[in-house]
Design an enzyme around this catalytic site. Structure first.
Site, PDB file in Angstrom:
ATOM      1  N   VAL A  23       0.699  -1.129  -0.088  1.00 47.40           N
ATOM      2  CA  VAL A  23       0.025  -0.105  -0.062  1.00 47.40           C
ATOM      3  C   VAL A  23       0.874   1.026   0.070  1.00 47.40           C
ATOM      4  CG1 VAL A  23      -1.838   1.202   1.100  1.00 47.40           C
ATOM      5  CG2 VAL A  23      -1.693  -1.317   1.236  1.00 47.40           C
ATOM      6  N   HIS A  44       2.967   3.422   6.487  1.00 49.20           N
ATOM      7  CA  HIS A  44       2.265   3.132   7.732  1.00 49.20           C
ATOM      8  C   HIS A  44       3.347   2.228   8.738  1.00 49.20           C
ATOM      9  CE1 HIS A  44       1.783   0.390   4.486  1.00 49.20           C
ATOM     10  NE2 HIS A  44       1.919  -0.546   5.091  1.00 49.20           N
ATOM     11  N   HIS A  92       3.423  -0.940  11.114  1.00 47.46           N
ATOM     12  CA  HIS A  92       2.933  -2.169  11.352  1.00 47.46           C
ATOM     13  C   HIS A  92       3.606  -2.410  12.968  1.00 47.46           C
ATOM     14  CE1 HIS A  92       2.025  -4.132   7.444  1.00 47.46           C
ATOM     15  NE2 HIS A  92       3.171  -3.281   7.117  1.00 47.46           N
TER      16      HIS A  92
HETATM   17  P1  5GP Z   1       2.760  -3.149   3.464  1.00 43.15           P
HETATM   18  O1  5GP Z   1       3.006  -4.439   2.950  1.00 43.15           O
HETATM   19  O2  5GP Z   1       2.144  -2.147   2.362  1.00 43.15           O
HETATM   20  O3  5GP Z   1       3.755  -2.599   4.347  1.00 43.15           O
HETATM   21  O4  5GP Z   1       1.380  -3.283   4.300  1.00 43.15           O
HETATM   22  C1  5GP Z   1       0.145  -3.173   3.881  1.00 43.15           C
HETATM   23  C2  5GP Z   1      -0.829  -4.032   4.834  1.00 43.15           C
HETATM   24  O5  5GP Z   1      -2.237  -3.466   4.875  1.00 43.15           O
HETATM   25  C3  5GP Z   1      -0.896  -5.436   4.677  1.00 43.15           C
HETATM   26  O6  5GP Z   1      -0.493  -6.213   6.086  1.00 43.15           O
HETATM   27  C4  5GP Z   1      -2.241  -5.696   4.451  1.00 43.15           C
HETATM   28  O7  5GP Z   1      -2.678  -6.916   4.699  1.00 43.15           O
HETATM   29  C5  5GP Z   1      -3.127  -4.613   4.752  1.00 43.15           C
HETATM   30  N1  5GP Z   1      -4.198  -4.059   4.111  1.00 43.15           N
HETATM   31  C6  5GP Z   1      -4.178  -4.026   2.975  1.00 43.15           C
HETATM   32  N2  5GP Z   1      -5.661  -3.456   2.616  1.00 43.15           N
HETATM   33  C7  5GP Z   1      -6.034  -3.452   3.875  1.00 43.15           C
HETATM   34  C8  5GP Z   1      -7.624  -2.840   3.945  1.00 43.15           C
HETATM   35  O8  5GP Z   1      -8.552  -2.623   3.124  1.00 43.15           O
HETATM   36  N3  5GP Z   1      -7.870  -3.072   5.592  1.00 43.15           N
HETATM   37  C9  5GP Z   1      -7.261  -3.357   6.352  1.00 43.15           C
HETATM   38  N4  5GP Z   1      -7.480  -3.423   7.530  1.00 43.15           N
HETATM   39  N5  5GP Z   1      -5.910  -3.752   6.083  1.00 43.15           N
HETATM   40  C10 5GP Z   1      -5.291  -3.734   4.678  1.00 43.15           C
END
Ligand code: 5GP
Length: 113
Positions: free
Chosen positions: A96, A100, A102
């Site tokens: 995304v 953000h 985690h």
């Molecule tokens: P990234 O890989 O970008 O660091 O993490 C994105 C996180 O966002 C992933 O762990 C994924 O599961 C979570 N995620 C993606 N779309 C949504 C959503 O619509 N709602 C929620 N609650 N989490 C999401």
């Protein structure tokens, strides 16, 4: 171009998935949790990734960590421990394009590496 998924969540003030909100960030539960506790601390302002931050973002970056620890305390995992992670770009698996943090814990993470 479609709005980013986290911008959509941020704008929906009635979204029941938002478990914390202040004037700078929201916190939601990850839709695909990697552990018993998996929260996402998301700035309201859409910074796409760490590649877009500079000295002007020091306050918001600090705030992410302060809120993360507050969330950990609320979840009761401060003393048992937790992991904070931020993915930057493709090789890290960033899905995304809205920066953000985690917050992952509630169980031993040793096996996850
Ligand atoms: P990234 O890989 O970008 O660091 O993490 C994105 C996180 O966002 C992933 O762990 C994924 O599961 C979570 N995620 C993606 N779309 C949504 C959503 O619509 N709602 C929620 N609650 N989490 C999401």
């Amino acid at each position: 171009m479609a709005e980013c998924v986290f911008c959509t969540i941020v704008r929906d003030t009635t979204n029941e998935n938002i478990i914390y909100k202040d004037d700078k960030v929201i916190v939601i539960k990850d839709i695909k949790p990697q552990a018993k506790v998996h929260l996402l601390i998301i700035p309201i302002m859409c910074l796409k990734s760490l590649a877009y931050i500079g000295p002007g973002q020091i306050p918001i970056m600090g705030h992410l960590f302060v809120v993360a620890e507050e969330m950990a305390r609320r979840e009761g995992i401060t003393n048992s421990g937790y992991r904070l992670a931020m993915n930057q770009g493709e090789d890290a698996g960033q899905q995304v394009a809205h920066l953000h943090l985690h917050l992952i814990g509630g169980q031993s993470l040793a096996a996850m590496g």
